[in-house]
Design a protein around this motif. Sequence first.
Motif, short mmCIF file in Angstrom:
data_model
loop_
_atom_site.label_atom_id
_atom_site.label_comp_id
_atom_site.label_asym_id
_atom_site.label_seq_id
_atom_site.Cartn_x
_atom_site.Cartn_y
_atom_site.Cartn_z
N PRO A 168 0.80 -1.22 0.00
CA PRO A 168 0.00 0.00 0.00
C PRO A 168 0.84 1.27 0.00
O PRO A 168 0.46 2.27 -0.62
N LEU A 169 2.00 1.25 0.66
CA LEU A 169 2.87 2.43 0.66
C LEU A 169 3.46 2.66 -0.73
O LEU A 169 3.55 3.81 -1.20
N LEU A 170 3.86 1.60 -1.40
CA LEU A 170 4.37 1.73 -2.77
C LEU A 170 3.31 2.29 -3.71
O LEU A 170 3.62 3.02 -4.65
N ALA A 171 2.05 1.96 -3.44
CA ALA A 171 0.96 2.45 -4.30
C ALA A 171 0.76 3.95 -4.18
O ALA A 171 0.14 4.57 -5.04
N LEU A 172 1.29 4.56 -3.11
CA LEU A 172 1.14 6.01 -2.90
C LEU A 172 2.08 6.81 -3.80
O LEU A 172 1.99 8.03 -3.85
N GLY A 173 3.03 6.12 -4.48
CA GLY A 173 3.83 6.80 -5.48
C GLY A 173 5.30 7.02 -5.21
O GLY A 173 5.99 7.59 -6.06
N PRO A 174 5.88 6.60 -4.06
CA PRO A 174 7.31 6.83 -3.84
C PRO A 174 8.17 5.91 -4.69
O PRO A 174 7.75 4.82 -5.07
N GLY A 175 9.39 6.37 -4.97
CA GLY A 175 10.34 5.51 -5.67
C GLY A 175 10.94 4.46 -4.76
O GLY A 175 11.31 3.38 -5.21
N ILE A 176 11.01 4.78 -3.46
CA ILE A 176 11.58 3.85 -2.48
C ILE A 176 10.72 3.87 -1.22
O ILE A 176 10.30 4.93 -0.75
N MET A 220 9.27 -13.76 7.39
CA MET A 220 8.17 -14.63 6.97
C MET A 220 7.04 -13.81 6.33
O MET A 220 6.41 -14.26 5.35
N THR A 221 6.80 -12.61 6.85
CA THR A 221 5.79 -11.74 6.25
C THR A 221 6.19 -11.36 4.83
O THR A 221 5.37 -11.38 3.90
N LEU A 222 7.46 -11.00 4.65
CA LEU A 222 7.94 -10.62 3.32
C LEU A 222 7.96 -11.82 2.38
O LEU A 222 7.68 -11.69 1.18
N ARG A 223 8.28 -12.98 2.92
CA ARG A 223 8.28 -14.20 2.09
C ARG A 223 6.87 -14.50 1.58
O ARG A 223 6.67 -14.84 0.40
N GLN A 224 5.89 -14.36 2.45
CA GLN A 224 4.51 -14.60 2.05
C GLN A 224 4.09 -13.61 0.96
O GLN A 224 3.38 -13.96 0.01
N ARG A 225 4.55 -12.37 1.09
CA ARG A 225 4.24 -11.36 0.09
C ARG A 225 4.81 -11.75 -1.27
O ARG A 225 4.14 -11.60 -2.30
N VAL A 226 6.04 -12.27 -1.29
CA VAL A 226 6.66 -12.71 -2.54
C VAL A 226 5.88 -13.86 -3.15
O VAL A 226 5.62 -13.90 -4.36
N ARG A 227 5.50 -14.82 -2.33
CA ARG A 227 4.79 -15.99 -2.85
C ARG A 227 3.39 -15.63 -3.36
O ARG A 227 2.91 -16.19 -4.35
N SER A 256 10.74 -4.79 -3.90
CA SER A 256 9.51 -4.02 -4.08
C SER A 256 8.44 -4.78 -4.85
O SER A 256 7.25 -4.57 -4.64
N LEU A 257 8.85 -5.62 -5.80
CA LEU A 257 7.94 -6.35 -6.69
C LEU A 257 7.18 -5.40 -7.62
O LEU A 257 6.16 -5.77 -8.20
N VAL A 258 7.68 -4.17 -7.76
CA VAL A 258 7.05 -3.17 -8.61
C VAL A 258 8.11 -2.54 -9.50
O VAL A 258 9.10 -2.02 -9.00
N PRO A 259 7.96 -2.57 -10.81
CA PRO A 259 8.95 -1.95 -11.69
C PRO A 259 9.14 -0.47 -11.36
O PRO A 259 8.17 0.24 -11.11
N GLY A 260 10.38 -0.03 -11.35
CA GLY A 260 10.65 1.37 -11.08
C GLY A 260 10.62 1.77 -9.62
O GLY A 260 10.75 2.95 -9.29
N ARG A 261 10.46 0.79 -8.72
CA ARG A 261 10.41 1.06 -7.28
C ARG A 261 11.35 0.09 -6.56
O ARG A 261 11.61 -1.02 -7.07
N LEU A 262 11.82 0.49 -5.38
CA LEU A 262 12.69 -0.37 -4.58
C LEU A 262 12.20 -0.42 -3.14
O LEU A 262 11.58 0.53 -2.64
N LEU A 292 16.60 -11.06 6.29
CA LEU A 292 15.82 -10.06 5.57
C LEU A 292 16.41 -9.64 4.23
O LEU A 292 15.70 -9.10 3.38
N GLY A 293 17.71 -9.89 4.04
CA GLY A 293 18.36 -9.45 2.81
C GLY A 293 17.75 -10.06 1.56
O GLY A 293 17.72 -9.43 0.50
N LYS A 294 17.27 -11.27 1.69
CA LYS A 294 16.71 -11.99 0.55
C LYS A 294 15.48 -11.29 -0.03
O LYS A 294 15.19 -11.38 -1.22
N TYR A 295 14.77 -10.56 0.82
CA TYR A 295 13.50 -9.95 0.40
C TYR A 295 13.60 -8.43 0.29
O TYR A 295 12.58 -7.74 0.29
N SER A 296 14.82 -7.92 0.20
CA SER A 296 15.00 -6.47 0.12
C SER A 296 15.86 -6.10 -1.08
O SER A 296 16.67 -6.90 -1.55
N ASP A 297 15.68 -4.89 -1.56
CA ASP A 297 16.54 -4.35 -2.61
C ASP A 297 17.71 -3.58 -1.99
O ASP A 297 18.78 -3.49 -2.59
#
Length: 496
Positions: A168-176, A220-227, A256-262, A292-297
């Motif tokens: 939801p935070l990424l949907a607000l428009g930030p690059g990061i 685990m929360t971030l892993r679930q998000r990826v899956r 981020s799972l969103v092009p143009g965002r991290l 946490l590194g696995k699920y972060s940019d």
Amino acid sequence: MSTAVPARTLRTMAFSRTSGGFIGHTRPSLRRVSLHPARVPVAYRQASTASELATDGRSVLTRTRNLLYGTSIVFFLGFGYLYITDTRASIHEWLVVPALRMIYPDGEEAHHAGTVALKGLYQFGLHPRERGNPDAAGDLRVEIFGHILDNPIGTSAGIDKNAEVPSPLLALGPGIVEIGGITPLPQPGNPKPRVFRIPSQNAMVNRYGFNSEGAEHVSMTLRQRVREYALRVGLGIDAEAERIVLDSEAGVPPGSLVPGRLLAVQVTKNKSTPDNDIEAVKRDFAFGIAHLGKYSDIIVVNVSSPNTPGLRALQNVAPLTHILTTCVKAASEVDRKTKPAVLVKVSPDEDSEEQVSGICEAIWQSGVDGVIVGNTTKRRPDPIPEGYSLPPKEAAILQEQGGYSGPQLFPRTLELVKRYRKMLDEGPKSTDAESPTESLRRKTIFATGGITNGGQALQILEAGASVAMVYTAMIYSGAGTITRIKTEMRNELREK
């Protein structure tokens, strides 16, 4: 002596037999008799026609009215949905934020309620989001760590401490979007109340003390998000689908799972870990990165919080170099094809020439990719405008222990960015780097602290930062803050 039966009775009896009635039944038939129109009186026919016309007229009017009502409801519901879920809507700043402040006098409770609401709305597709893809023009694009960002505006850690609402935070428009800070083991943070608003200054004082669910829970929360993302795009939900996404084979950044965002994930040490035990501190940071590194940019190493006793002492050259070298090594061992970049977050209070120079040297010697300049401060700046007298309640808040944040920090943030840019561009003072990843590649600067509008963001970028991050501005301006700042940036660029 026989009695003659009248002809009318015989006809009635005969009808009873043919219609299934009992023989001898003399009750007249209830069968409807159709009369020839010529036999119906003219007045009756006219009255019947007028009644039918009136009934038809009322029916048409009712249907038309219902159609108009239904269309209006659909229109207003659709318009309301588009308006409320658009970050450009003024309702977010002028209604939602004041309502939260009125309903929840405690700043932390208001923040929690806002997070819960945003999370719930996102699940039903009712969350605010940036519409129209204003970043498509490419006028604000920047390159960061080999990625092309749609824009250079980011949200600072603290808005989402436990990865509850990164999407939801990424949907607000930030690059990061930066989440955290996250400790290796769960910890409650400091006693409540620990967040205090200063409305006349659009400022805050907080002493959260890194309340965190812990690295394993957040991972685990971030892993679930990826899956869930993998399932949504048709890859499945198993380990192989997760690997495809994390190895960037799905065409999106793995965090981020969103092009143009991290997505940046901030890690720190537990409060119970002794500050003078550098090996233990290094283990804390390495543990967080491993999970946490696995699920972060981007991994952010926070050694700058004023609310964890002794943490800022780790910004001295020798301990900081050891810690950052360990973090760079841990990031290089993340089980993923592309490794996360590593940034260190430093305090605005460590601003002497010797301190800034030492931090820059540790950055070069450890091989981290850059620095986030700024955090909350122990200092208490003068109110804005100058000479303004704070209300007694707000004046008392300034005496609370904790880190101060708000627009008053901007001049210091801007000045620190210039100093860090100059010193980092001068390169390392020595070449005996402790980390093999150290290189002379230009270091990246993110800036946070007091940035509230597009003009200030442009000043920060012109001073040498690559990303301008906001926190307190979002607390006071709501979900449309990022969109507003980017619009102001574009307007100012066009004027120039």
